[in-house]
Design a protein around this motif. Structure first.
Motif, PDB file in Angstrom:
ATOM      1  N   ASN A 140      -4.573   1.151   5.181  1.00 25.65           N
ATOM      2  CA  ASN A 140      -3.360   1.041   6.003  1.00 25.65           C
ATOM      3  C   ASN A 140      -2.147   0.720   5.140  1.00 25.65           C
ATOM      4  OD1 ASN A 140      -4.959   1.497   8.231  1.00 25.65           O
ATOM      5  ND2 ASN A 140      -5.028  -0.647   8.884  1.00 25.65           N
ATOM      6  N   ALA A 141      -2.341  -0.148   4.149  1.00 28.10           N
ATOM      7  CA  ALA A 141      -1.237  -0.509   3.262  1.00 28.10           C
ATOM      8  C   ALA A 141      -0.776   0.697   2.452  1.00 28.10           C
ATOM      9  CB  ALA A 141      -1.663  -1.651   2.339  1.00 28.10           C
ATOM     10  N   THR A 142      -1.720   1.477   1.970  1.00 28.09           N
ATOM     11  CA  THR A 142      -1.363   2.681   1.214  1.00 28.09           C
ATOM     12  C   THR A 142      -0.583   3.650   2.087  1.00 28.09           C
ATOM     13  OG1 THR A 142      -3.282   2.454  -0.247  1.00 28.09           O
ATOM     14  CG2 THR A 142      -2.281   4.645  -0.073  1.00 28.09           C
ATOM     15  N   ALA A 143      -1.026   3.810   3.320  1.00 34.37           N
ATOM     16  CA  ALA A 143      -0.331   4.708   4.250  1.00 34.37           C
ATOM     17  C   ALA A 143       1.091   4.225   4.530  1.00 34.37           C
ATOM     18  CB  ALA A 143      -1.120   4.815   5.548  1.00 34.37           C
ATOM     19  N   ALA A 144       1.290   2.907   4.437  1.00 35.68           N
ATOM     20  CA  ALA A 144       2.622   2.333   4.669  1.00 35.68           C
ATOM     21  C   ALA A 144       3.471   2.314   3.400  1.00 35.68           C
ATOM     22  CB  ALA A 144       2.490   0.920   5.225  1.00 35.68           C
ATOM     23  N   GLY A 145       2.941   2.882   2.312  1.00 34.17           N
ATOM     24  CA  GLY A 145       3.691   2.933   1.061  1.00 34.17           C
ATOM     25  C   GLY A 145       3.614   1.674   0.229  1.00 34.17           C
ATOM     26  N   LYS A 146       2.606   0.808   0.516  1.00 38.42           N
ATOM     27  CA  LYS A 146       2.446  -0.449  -0.206  1.00 38.42           C
ATOM     28  C   LYS A 146       1.007  -0.574  -0.706  1.00 38.42           C
ATOM     29  CE  LYS A 146       6.379  -2.874   0.391  1.00 38.42           C
ATOM     30  NZ  LYS A 146       7.077  -3.625  -0.679  1.00 38.42           N
ATOM     31  N   PRO A 147       0.596   0.254  -1.649  1.00 43.35           N
ATOM     32  CA  PRO A 147      -0.806   0.235  -2.084  1.00 43.35           C
ATOM     33  C   PRO A 147      -1.214  -1.105  -2.692  1.00 43.35           C
ATOM     34  CG  PRO A 147       0.523   1.573  -3.559  1.00 43.35           C
ATOM     35  CD  PRO A 147       1.393   1.250  -2.387  1.00 43.35           C
ATOM     36  N   ILE A 148      -2.460  -1.501  -2.433  1.00 40.56           N
ATOM     37  CA  ILE A 148      -3.005  -2.743  -2.970  1.00 40.56           C
ATOM     38  C   ILE A 148      -4.452  -2.520  -3.361  1.00 40.56           C
ATOM     39  CG2 ILE A 148      -3.655  -3.562  -0.647  1.00 40.56           C
ATOM     40  CD1 ILE A 148      -3.160  -6.430  -1.621  1.00 40.56           C
ATOM     41  N   ARG A 149      -4.844  -3.110  -4.460  1.00 43.10           N
ATOM     42  CA  ARG A 149      -6.256  -3.164  -4.842  1.00 43.10           C
ATOM     43  C   ARG A 149      -6.735  -4.557  -4.457  1.00 43.10           C
ATOM     44  NH1 ARG A 149      -9.852  -1.782  -9.159  1.00 43.10           N
ATOM     45  NH2 ARG A 149     -11.915  -2.367  -8.352  1.00 43.10           N
TER      46      ARG A 149
END
Length: 366
Positions: A140-149
Motif C-alpha cells: 500500500n505504501a509503494t502504491a502511495a509513492g512512499k516505498p518502505i522495506r
C-alpha cells in the motif's frame, strides 16, 4: 549557476528525508482509533477511554511516569487487542503505512509472539499473520509513492522462559521477513545472561540478535549483553554514558566498557523521548546522545513506542535538532549509521544507502 542551499530543518521537511529505524515495537505503535475498533471487535472492555483523542492522551500520560515498569504496564491494552489474525495483520499493515508516511524507508519492527496466544493461535500463526500485514502495508505504501522495506525482529520476554523457543522461531522464519531476535521487558532482576541458551543457539545458526540493555539498568546489563551473550547491537544502551567521565575542561575519559563498545562499533539503538519517559534521562536536552555522537559511537535514532511516546521518527529527529543544533549532514550520518547496522544483507544495505538515503538527503542539503 546558483544552488538553492539546504532546506529548513522543520518537522515537515524532516518527514521528507529518508529514514532508517531499528528499534520500534509493534504493540507500542497502534493508532488509538484502531485500539478502540479492535477492542470492540474482540469484546475487550477495559480501555481507559472511549474516543481516539482521549485514549491517545491516556497512553502518553500513563507512559510518562519516569519508571520503566509502569511504562510497560500500558502494553496490557494494546496486546489484548492483538490476539486474532485480523488484529495482528491490521496492526502490522497500519504500522508499515504509518512509518512510510513519515518518510521511513527501512524499518525493523519487533514484537513478542508469546504474548499473542490467548485466542488459540500458535506461535507460527502469530508470525505468519503479522508478516502478511507488513507485506500488505508495504504494498500500500509503494502504491502511495512512499516505498518502505519493513522486516521483523522476534522478541522474547526476559521474565519468561521461552527465549530458546522464540530464537528457534526466529530462525524458522528468517527467509520470510524475520531478520533477528531480541529480549525485552524489565531489566532489573532479569539479566540477559539468563537467556544464554537462546543466544548460543542464534550464534550457532549464524543469526542476528539485539538485546535490550542499558536502559533502566546500568553498565552491568550492557556488560553481560556484550561479554556473555555476544549481542550484535544494544537496544537503547543509553547508560553506556555512565562509563564516560567529562572533566572540568570538557575532555572526556572513556572507561574500558565504553571504549570497547566504541572500538567494536556496536550500534546503540537510542530512543530519546522514550528514555525521558522511563526516567533513563531527565530530558532530551540532557540526553547523552550528543556526547556519544561527538565521540563517534555508532548512534542511531529510534522511536521505541510511537503510541506511548506520541512520537515519530521525524519528531525524534526534530527534538535532537532543537536540543543540539544538528544539521542535515548530521541526520544523514545517523541514518546511515542505522542502515549500516541493520540485519539485512550487506548488498541490500548498500543499495538502500546509495540509491535511497544519500540521494534523498542530497536534495535536502541543496
Amino acid at each position: 549557476m546558483s544552488y538553492p542551499g539546504p532546506s529548513a530543518l522543520t518537522e515537515e521537511n524532516i518527514r521528507q528525508a529518508p529514514k532508517a529505524l531499528l528499534h520500534d515495537h509493534l504493540d507500542g505503535g497502534l493508532r488509538p482509533s484502531t485500539v478502540l475498533e479492535l477492542a470492540a471487535d474482540c469484546g475487550y472492555d477495559e480501555l481507559p477511554a472511549d474516543n481516539p483523542v482521549a485514549l491517545g492522551t491516556w497512553f502518553h500520560e500513563a507512559a510518562d511516569s519516569g519508571s520503566l515498569e509502569r511504562y510497560l504496564e500500558t502494553f496490557a491494552h494494546t496486546v489484548a487487542v492483538m490476539q486474532t489474525p485480523d488484529g495482528l495483520s491490521r496492526v502490522a499493515r497500519e504500522c508499515a503505512e504509518d512509518l512510510a508516511a513519515d518518510g521511513v524507508v527501512y524499518a525493523e519492527v519487533r514484537f513478542a509472539p508469546e504474548q499473542h496466544l490467548d485466542a488459540g493461535l500458535t506461535l507460527d500463526e502469530v508470525v505468519e499473520h503479522t508478516l502478511a500485514g507488513f507485506e500488505e502495508g508495504a504494498d500500500n505504501a509503494t502504491a502511495a509513492g512512499k516505498p518502505i522495506r519493513i522486516v521483523c525482529l522476534l522478541t522474547a520476554m526476559r521474565h519468561a522462559a521461552r527465549s530458546r523457543e522464540i530464537a528457534e522461531l526466529t530462525v524458522r522464519f528468517r527467509d520470510r521477513g524475520v531478520v533477528g531476535f531480541d529480549i525485552a521487558g524489565a531489566e532489573a532482576g532479569y539479566p540477559p545472561s539468563r537467556h544464554l541458551d537462546a543466544f548460543e543457539y542464534m550464534r550457532t545458526q549464524n543469526a542476528h540478535f539485539t538485546i535490550h540493555a542499558g536502559e533502566a539498568f546500568g553498565l552491568p546489563s550492557i556488560h553481560e549483553a556484550i561479554a556473555f551473550c555476544g549481542t550484535d547491537r544494544l537496544g537503547h544502551g543509553v547508560r553506556i554514558a555512565d562509563d564516560i567521565v567529562v572533566g572540568p575542561d570538557g575532555t572526556p575519559t572513556l572507561g574500558l566498557l565504553a571504549n570497547y563498545v566504541r572500538d567494536k562499533r556496536i550500534p546503540l539503538e537510542l530512543c530519546p523521548s522514550s528514555n525521558v519517559q522511563t526516567g533513563a534521562v531527565p530530558s532530551v536536552a540532557e540526553h547523552p546522545f550528543d556526547l556519544l555522537a561527538r565521540l563517534r559511537f555508532r548512534v542511531t535514532v529510534n522511536t521505541d513506542n510511537r503510541l506511548m511516546g506520541d512520537t515519530s521518527m521525524s519528531a525524534e529527529m526534530l527534538a535532537l535538532v532543537e536540543a543540539f543544533g544538528y544539521g542535515w549532514s548530521d541526520l544523514e550520518r545517523f541514518t546511515i549509521n542505522a542502515m549500516k547496522s541493520s540485519f539485512i544483507s550487506f548488498p541490500e544495505r548498500l543499495q538502500i544507502i546509495d540509491d535511497v538515503i544519500k540521494p534523498g538527503f542530497a536534495v535536502l542539503l541543496g
